[in-house]
Design a protein around this motif. Structure first.
Motif, PDB file in Angstrom:
ATOM      1  N   GLY A 106       0.809  -1.213   0.000  1.00  0.00           N
ATOM      2  CA  GLY A 106       0.000   0.000   0.000  1.00  0.00           C
ATOM      3  C   GLY A 106       0.839   1.257   0.000  1.00  0.00           C
ATOM      4  O   GLY A 106       1.671   1.482  -0.882  1.00  0.00           O
ATOM      5  N   ALA A 107       0.642   2.086   1.025  1.00  0.00           N
ATOM      6  CA  ALA A 107       1.323   3.378   1.105  1.00  0.00           C
ATOM      7  C   ALA A 107       2.665   3.310   1.832  1.00  0.00           C
ATOM      8  O   ALA A 107       3.310   4.344   2.020  1.00  0.00           O
ATOM      9  N   SER A 108       3.095   2.130   2.257  1.00  0.00           N
ATOM     10  CA  SER A 108       4.345   2.003   3.007  1.00  0.00           C
ATOM     11  C   SER A 108       5.492   1.596   2.087  1.00  0.00           C
ATOM     12  O   SER A 108       5.359   0.682   1.273  1.00  0.00           O
ATOM     13  N   ASP A 109       6.623   2.282   2.239  1.00  0.00           N
ATOM     14  CA  ASP A 109       7.802   1.956   1.436  1.00  0.00           C
ATOM     15  C   ASP A 109       8.369   0.599   1.829  1.00  0.00           C
ATOM     16  O   ASP A 109       8.301   0.190   2.992  1.00  0.00           O
ATOM     17  N   LEU A 110       8.979  -0.074   0.864  1.00  0.00           N
ATOM     18  CA  LEU A 110       9.594  -1.373   1.124  1.00  0.00           C
ATOM     19  C   LEU A 110      10.951  -1.229   1.804  1.00  0.00           C
ATOM     20  O   LEU A 110      11.290  -2.004   2.698  1.00  0.00           O
ATOM     21  N   GLY A 111      11.737  -0.247   1.383  1.00  0.00           N
ATOM     22  CA  GLY A 111      13.110  -0.176   1.870  1.00  0.00           C
ATOM     23  C   GLY A 111      13.924  -1.308   1.283  1.00  0.00           C
ATOM     24  O   GLY A 111      13.655  -1.781   0.176  1.00  0.00           O
ATOM     25  N   ALA A 112      14.928  -1.762   2.020  1.00  0.00           N
ATOM     26  CA  ALA A 112      15.758  -2.875   1.555  1.00  0.00           C
ATOM     27  C   ALA A 112      14.993  -4.182   1.744  1.00  0.00           C
ATOM     28  O   ALA A 112      14.644  -4.534   2.881  1.00  0.00           O
ATOM     29  N   PRO A 113      14.713  -4.932   0.664  1.00  0.00           N
ATOM     30  CA  PRO A 113      13.913  -6.158   0.809  1.00  0.00           C
ATOM     31  C   PRO A 113      14.500  -7.145   1.812  1.00  0.00           C
ATOM     32  O   PRO A 113      13.747  -7.819   2.523  1.00  0.00           O
ATOM     33  N   ALA A 114      15.834  -7.236   1.876  1.00  0.00           N
ATOM     34  CA  ALA A 114      16.456  -8.202   2.788  1.00  0.00           C
ATOM     35  C   ALA A 114      16.194  -7.866   4.253  1.00  0.00           C
ATOM     36  O   ALA A 114      16.345  -8.727   5.124  1.00  0.00           O
ATOM     37  N   GLU A 115      15.797  -6.616   4.531  1.00  0.00           N
ATOM     38  CA  GLU A 115      15.548  -6.204   5.909  1.00  0.00           C
ATOM     39  C   GLU A 115      14.101  -6.429   6.343  1.00  0.00           C
ATOM     40  O   GLU A 115      13.749  -6.151   7.485  1.00  0.00           O
ATOM     41  N   LEU A 116      13.274  -6.932   5.435  1.00  0.00           N
ATOM     42  CA  LEU A 116      11.894  -7.224   5.799  1.00  0.00           C
ATOM     43  C   LEU A 116      11.837  -8.595   6.473  1.00  0.00           C
ATOM     44  O   LEU A 116      12.090  -9.623   5.848  1.00  0.00           O
ATOM     45  N   THR A 117      11.539  -8.592   7.735  1.00  0.00           N
ATOM     46  CA  THR A 117      11.376  -9.808   8.530  1.00  0.00           C
ATOM     47  C   THR A 117      10.127  -9.649   9.399  1.00  0.00           C
ATOM     48  O   THR A 117       9.566  -8.549   9.501  1.00  0.00           O
ATOM     49  N   ILE A 118       9.719 -10.718  10.028  1.00  0.00           N
ATOM     50  CA  ILE A 118       8.601 -10.610  10.963  1.00  0.00           C
ATOM     51  C   ILE A 118       8.971  -9.651  12.093  1.00  0.00           C
ATOM     52  O   ILE A 118       8.165  -8.798  12.485  1.00  0.00           O
ATOM     53  N   ASP A 119      10.189  -9.750  12.606  1.00  0.00           N
ATOM     54  CA  ASP A 119      10.602  -8.869  13.695  1.00  0.00           C
ATOM     55  C   ASP A 119      10.704  -7.413  13.256  1.00  0.00           C
ATOM     56  O   ASP A 119      10.371  -6.504  14.024  1.00  0.00           O
ATOM     57  N   SER A 120      11.174  -7.173  12.026  1.00  0.00           N
ATOM     58  CA  SER A 120      11.282  -5.784  11.578  1.00  0.00           C
ATOM     59  C   SER A 120       9.910  -5.158  11.383  1.00  0.00           C
ATOM     60  O   SER A 120       9.712  -3.967  11.649  1.00  0.00           O
ATOM     61  N   MET A 121       8.935  -5.958  10.943  1.00  0.00           N
ATOM     62  CA  MET A 121       7.582  -5.418  10.825  1.00  0.00           C
ATOM     63  C   MET A 121       6.989  -5.133  12.204  1.00  0.00           C
ATOM     64  O   MET A 121       6.240  -4.166  12.379  1.00  0.00           O
ATOM     65  N   ALA A 122       7.341  -5.950  13.200  1.00  0.00           N
ATOM     66  CA  ALA A 122       6.913  -5.665  14.570  1.00  0.00           C
ATOM     67  C   ALA A 122       7.557  -4.383  15.079  1.00  0.00           C
ATOM     68  O   ALA A 122       6.903  -3.556  15.730  1.00  0.00           O
ATOM     69  N   ALA A 123       8.835  -4.188  14.766  1.00  0.00           N
ATOM     70  CA  ALA A 123       9.511  -2.959  15.168  1.00  0.00           C
ATOM     71  C   ALA A 123       8.886  -1.742  14.495  1.00  0.00           C
ATOM     72  O   ALA A 123       8.824  -0.655  15.093  1.00  0.00           O
TER      73      ALA A 123
END
Length: 246
Positions: A37-54
């Motif tokens: 949606g309206a949220s940027d992806l950033g670095a794909p390798a940094e997308l984790t369950i914990d990073s989404m919680a953060a």
């Protein structure tokens, strides 16, 4: 109340009747996960369950919200559990819908069903029809396809393949890692909701979650599939209100 969406979901994918029913009792926040949606992806390798919680902690900080009830659907349930481990003091109550506890003991859906869910071949309209066929029982799937197929197809066309691939890696890591059994059990009240006909994340996971959250209330939806909050939005919202609103 904070709503955390599942794989390939955006804030626009919550059923309007579900949102309206929750809105009678809660001020509802429905952010997009990173890359959606309206949220940027950033670095794909940094997308984790914990990073989404953060990311959710950062959102609460930016809004000066100390504690909030959290509802996680499907992959969003993974993120909600990670949030409860990361910042248990921020989670006032927790609803885990159509989700699992992670780790190798989680009961996985059949590969054929997951392959259909993740299949991006064909037109966006093809993808929408396939998705409905997986997340709803057959008769319900055809009704949702008729009523919402074109709308969902337009949303499917806007999804970033890199973000979808990153979410798929994050889910694989969730199932590979040994879950931390300490933090989440401190969160109460907890509601576990699951469709009995769920082929994406089988209903057996409801009891596994109940074992991790000793005070959890488990509610099963007969005749419902993975997307039971859309199939029976008023009942789903009513249960959340009765358990988390207290």
């Amino acid at each position: 109340m904070l709503l955390v969406q599942g794989y390939a979901g955006t804030a626009d994918d919550w059923h309007p009747d579900f949102l309206a029913a929750l809105g009678h009792s809660f001020a509802v926040l429905a952010p997009d996960n990173r890359g959606m949606g309206a949220s940027d992806l950033g670095a794909p390798a940094e997308l984790t369950i914990d990073s989404m919680a953060a990311d959710l902690v950062a959102l609460l900080d930016s809004l000066a919200i100390e504690r909030i009830a959290v509802v996680g659907f499907s992959m969003g349930g993974f993120v909600a559990q990670a949030l409860a481990r990361l910042a248990p003091g921020r989670v006032e109550a927790l609803a885990l819908l159509s989700t699992d506890p992670g780790g190798p003991d989680a009961v996985r859906g059949e590969a054929a069903d997951w392959n259909r869910l993740l299949d991006r071949s064909g037109t966006p309209r093809d993808c929408a029809s396939r998705m409905f066929s997986v997340v709803f029982p057959p008769g319900v799937a055809s009704r949702f396809d008729r009523e919402f197929g074109d709308l969902v197809a337009a949303a499917q066309a806007a999804l970033d393949p890199a973000a979808l691939a990153a979410q798929e890696r994050a889910m694989a890591d969730w199932w590979a890692a040994s879950p931390d059994g300490d933090g989440p059990s401190r969160v109460a009240p907890v509601l576990v909701g699951h469709g009995v006909e769920d082929v994406v994340i089988p209903v057996a996971n409801a009891e596994l979650l109940a074992a991790r959250f000793p005070a959890a209330r488990v509610e099963l939806f007969a005749g419902a599939g993975h997307a039971f909050p859309s199939q029976d939005p008023e009942r789903a919202a009513g249960l959340i209100d009765s358990q988390l609103g207290a």
